[in-house]
Design a protein around this motif. Structure first.
Motif, PDB file in Angstrom:
ATOM      1  N   LEU A  76       0.831  -1.200   0.000  1.00 45.59           N
ATOM      2  CA  LEU A  76       0.000   0.000   0.000  1.00 45.59           C
ATOM      3  C   LEU A  76       0.868   1.254   0.000  1.00 45.59           C
ATOM      4  N   VAL A  77       0.417   2.267  -0.729  1.00 46.84           N
ATOM      5  CA  VAL A  77       1.040   3.595  -0.723  1.00 46.84           C
ATOM      6  C   VAL A  77      -0.067   4.630  -0.577  1.00 46.84           C
ATOM      7  N   ARG A  78       0.313   5.861  -0.320  1.00 44.49           N
ATOM      8  CA  ARG A  78      -0.684   6.925  -0.287  1.00 44.49           C
ATOM      9  C   ARG A  78      -1.257   7.123  -1.686  1.00 44.49           C
ATOM     10  N   THR A  79      -2.502   7.512  -1.760  1.00 43.51           N
ATOM     11  CA  THR A  79      -3.155   7.731  -3.050  1.00 43.51           C
ATOM     12  C   THR A  79      -2.433   8.794  -3.866  1.00 43.51           C
ATOM     13  N   ASP A  80      -1.892   9.799  -3.187  1.00 38.44           N
ATOM     14  CA  ASP A  80      -1.206  10.885  -3.901  1.00 38.44           C
ATOM     15  C   ASP A  80       0.285  10.615  -4.129  1.00 38.44           C
ATOM     16  N   SER A  81       0.733   9.398  -3.846  1.00 36.92           N
ATOM     17  CA  SER A  81       2.144   9.064  -4.020  1.00 36.92           C
ATOM     18  C   SER A  81       2.509   8.978  -5.501  1.00 36.92           C
ATOM     19  N   ILE A 130      -0.378  -4.391  11.875  1.00 36.94           N
ATOM     20  CA  ILE A 130      -0.775  -3.717  10.630  1.00 36.94           C
ATOM     21  C   ILE A 130      -1.312  -2.306  10.871  1.00 36.94           C
ATOM     22  N   PRO A 131      -2.124  -2.056  11.905  1.00 38.59           N
ATOM     23  CA  PRO A 131      -2.541  -0.663  12.134  1.00 38.59           C
ATOM     24  C   PRO A 131      -1.358   0.295  12.237  1.00 38.59           C
ATOM     25  N   SER A 132      -0.264  -0.149  12.845  1.00 41.52           N
ATOM     26  CA  SER A 132       0.921   0.708  12.935  1.00 41.52           C
ATOM     27  C   SER A 132       1.514   0.962  11.556  1.00 41.52           C
ATOM     28  N   GLU A 133       1.481  -0.050  10.685  1.00 45.40           N
ATOM     29  CA  GLU A 133       1.965   0.124   9.315  1.00 45.40           C
ATOM     30  C   GLU A 133       1.128   1.162   8.577  1.00 45.40           C
ATOM     31  N   LEU A 134      -0.183   1.003   8.680  1.00 46.84           N
ATOM     32  CA  LEU A 134      -1.087   1.912   7.969  1.00 46.84           C
ATOM     33  C   LEU A 134      -0.925   3.341   8.463  1.00 46.84           C
ATOM     34  N   SER A 135      -0.778   3.483   9.775  1.00 45.44           N
ATOM     35  CA  SER A 135      -0.595   4.823  10.352  1.00 45.44           C
ATOM     36  C   SER A 135       0.664   5.482   9.819  1.00 45.44           C
ATOM     37  N   ALA A 136       1.729   4.695   9.664  1.00 45.62           N
ATOM     38  CA  ALA A 136       3.005   5.242   9.190  1.00 45.62           C
ATOM     39  C   ALA A 136       2.885   5.778   7.769  1.00 45.62           C
ATOM     40  N   VAL A 137       2.140   5.075   6.915  1.00 47.74           N
ATOM     41  CA  VAL A 137       1.974   5.544   5.539  1.00 47.74           C
ATOM     42  C   VAL A 137       1.026   6.737   5.496  1.00 47.74           C
ATOM     43  N   LEU A 138      -0.045   6.686   6.245  1.00 47.89           N
ATOM     44  CA  LEU A 138      -0.997   7.799   6.277  1.00 47.89           C
ATOM     45  C   LEU A 138      -0.312   9.092   6.724  1.00 47.89           C
ATOM     46  N   SER A 139       0.573   8.981   7.701  1.00 49.26           N
ATOM     47  CA  SER A 139       1.235  10.173   8.249  1.00 49.26           C
ATOM     48  C   SER A 139       2.506  10.535   7.484  1.00 49.26           C
ATOM     49  N   GLU A 140       2.776   9.795   6.398  1.00 49.82           N
ATOM     50  CA  GLU A 140       3.940  10.036   5.533  1.00 49.82           C
ATOM     51  C   GLU A 140       5.278   9.790   6.228  1.00 49.82           C
ATOM     52  N   GLN A 141       5.253   9.000   7.277  1.00 53.06           N
ATOM     53  CA  GLN A 141       6.499   8.572   7.902  1.00 53.06           C
ATOM     54  C   GLN A 141       7.148   7.448   7.091  1.00 53.06           C
ATOM     55  N   ALA A 142       6.348   6.789   6.261  1.00 52.08           N
ATOM     56  CA  ALA A 142       6.847   5.743   5.369  1.00 52.08           C
ATOM     57  C   ALA A 142       6.193   5.921   4.011  1.00 52.08           C
ATOM     58  N   ASP A 143       6.878   5.462   2.982  1.00 53.15           N
ATOM     59  CA  ASP A 143       6.341   5.582   1.619  1.00 53.15           C
ATOM     60  C   ASP A 143       5.406   4.432   1.254  1.00 53.15           C
ATOM     61  N   ALA A 144       5.636   3.268   1.858  1.00 54.17           N
ATOM     62  CA  ALA A 144       4.851   2.087   1.494  1.00 54.17           C
ATOM     63  C   ALA A 144       4.801   1.126   2.671  1.00 54.17           C
ATOM     64  N   ALA A 145       3.804   0.248   2.649  1.00 55.42           N
ATOM     65  CA  ALA A 145       3.656  -0.760   3.701  1.00 55.42           C
ATOM     66  C   ALA A 145       3.357  -2.111   3.077  1.00 55.42           C
ATOM     67  N   PHE A 146       3.965  -3.156   3.648  1.00 51.46           N
ATOM     68  CA  PHE A 146       3.692  -4.537   3.248  1.00 51.46           C
ATOM     69  C   PHE A 146       2.604  -5.092   4.172  1.00 51.46           C
ATOM     70  N   LEU A 169      -0.544  -0.523  -4.511  1.00 53.14           N
ATOM     71  CA  LEU A 169       0.503  -0.408  -5.517  1.00 53.14           C
ATOM     72  C   LEU A 169       0.730  -1.746  -6.201  1.00 53.14           C
ATOM     73  N   TYR A 170       0.668  -2.817  -5.404  1.00 53.80           N
ATOM     74  CA  TYR A 170       1.122  -4.102  -5.934  1.00 53.80           C
ATOM     75  C   TYR A 170       0.513  -5.250  -5.133  1.00 53.80           C
ATOM     76  N   LEU A 171       0.093  -6.285  -5.865  1.00 49.05           N
ATOM     77  CA  LEU A 171      -0.291  -7.560  -5.259  1.00 49.05           C
ATOM     78  C   LEU A 171       0.746  -8.595  -5.679  1.00 49.05           C
ATOM     79  N   THR A 172       1.190  -9.398  -4.759  1.00 52.58           N
ATOM     80  CA  THR A 172       2.226 -10.366  -5.094  1.00 52.58           C
ATOM     81  C   THR A 172       1.717 -11.371  -6.132  1.00 52.58           C
ATOM     82  N   GLU A 173       2.642 -11.778  -6.986  1.00 57.53           N
ATOM     83  CA  GLU A 173       2.307 -12.827  -7.955  1.00 57.53           C
ATOM     84  C   GLU A 173       2.034 -14.141  -7.236  1.00 57.53           C
ATOM     85  N   GLY A 174       2.811 -14.413  -6.212  1.00 65.98           N
ATOM     86  CA  GLY A 174       2.670 -15.661  -5.472  1.00 65.98           C
ATOM     87  C   GLY A 174       1.458 -15.665  -4.572  1.00 65.98           C
TER      88      GLY A 174
END
Length: 303
Positions: A136-141, A191-207, A232-237
């Motif tokens: 996941l990335v921000r919509t405006d990324s 995962i909530p911590s991951e999502l928060s990091a991307v929402l707040s722009e502390q990270a560019d993407a989250a797995f 952004l991406y769904l794994t092929e596997g």
């Protein structure tokens, strides 16, 4: 003297009763089953939410059931390896680790609701025994492809998480990105911590795992995850779902009894409500070979 003998006799009977009670208590403890799982969030409520599941299993198996919460993926592997846990509801990569040391045997795999890969919305009535890793990335990324992650800050789960680390890392390597040198990765515990990091722009993407925005939407009352985040991406596997694993040396009849209870859970209202804590919508027979893909991807991710 007669009174003294009577008193001694009463003391002896009382001691015998105490010892007998202690022995019964031990038998009951030995008869109890310990179930453990890894929570998808660390908000401190998961153990309490698991009580209906413990009550349901206890009633169906006619024995005490204790449900415990693992602190992380490694903890449930260690608990299975050491025999402290009888039944593990195990993320796929954690199961593979425990299986390699003969600490766990998968008897079932969970079924989850499937998702439309275009919209990210649930497909009503559709079940699946696999899922994808999701980035996941921000919509405006301005990040538009897997290759664009080079040089970016990525928030991940434990390196033993299939969707939160192993599969995305393996497929980044396949497109020529060396995750150890060409991106900056930060590990968090849920995962909530991951999502928060991307929402707040502390990270560019989250797995995360496929459908994470649906599962955790209620955690973000001030944010619309579908408006503010995009896939952004769904794994092929394809990643196999959670394994319902038991101790390999468990009594064969008990294994079959546990398997039967899980398989029939979706057909009863109480059972469906009990397993909803994990989003499980049913269970099906599973062969250990279904988890071979985890073994392959773990090797790729570690190259």
């Amino acid at each position: 003297m007669a009174f003294k003998r009577l008193a001694q006799g009463l003391v002896g009977l009382s001691l015998l009763a105490v010892l007998s009670a202690c022995g019964n208590s031990g038998d009951e403890a030995d008869n109890a089953l310990v179930v453990q799982f890894v929570p998808t969030n660390n908000d401190g409520t998961m153990e309490a939410k698991s009580e209906p599941f413990a009550d349901y299993l206890s009633e169906k198996l006619d024995r005490d059931v204790e449900v415990t919460v693992a602190t992380d993926y490694s903890a449930i592997v260690e608990a299975m390896d050491s025999g402290q846990v009888d039944i593990g509801i195990m993320p796929p990569a954690a199961y593979v680790q425990a299986r390699e040391t003969d600490g766990a045997e998968a008897i079932l795999t969970s079924q989850l609701g499937d998702y439309d890969q275009e919209t990210g919305l649930p497909l009503e009535g559709e079940l699946t025994n696999t899922f994808k890793g999701e980035i996941l990335v921000r919509t405006d990324s301005d990040i538009e492809s897997l290759e664009d992650l080079k040089g970016k800050n990525i928030i991940t789960l434990s390196p033993t998480s299939a969707s939160g680390y192993i599969y995305p890392i393996a497929e980044m390597r396949e497109v020529g990105i060396d995750p150890t040198n060409e991106v900056t990765m930060t590990t968090v515990s849920d995962i909530p911590s991951e999502l928060s990091a991307v929402l707040s722009e502390q990270a560019d993407a989250a797995f995360v795992f496929e459908g994470a925005r649906n599962v955790f939407a209620s955690f973000f009352t001030e944010d619309d995850l579908f408006e503010e985040l995009r896939v952004l991406y769904l794994t092929e596997g394809d990643i196999p779902n959670d394994a319902i694993a038991v101790q390999p040396d468990m009594d064969a009849d008990l294994k079959e009894e546990i398997k039967s209870v899980f398989l029939n859970m979706k057909d009863e209202e109480e059972g469906s409500e009990a397993m909803a804590i994990w989003g499980h919508q049913g269970y099906e027979e599973a062969a250990d070979s279904a988890y071979d893909t985890i073994r392959e991807y773990t090797e790729k991710a570690g190259q």
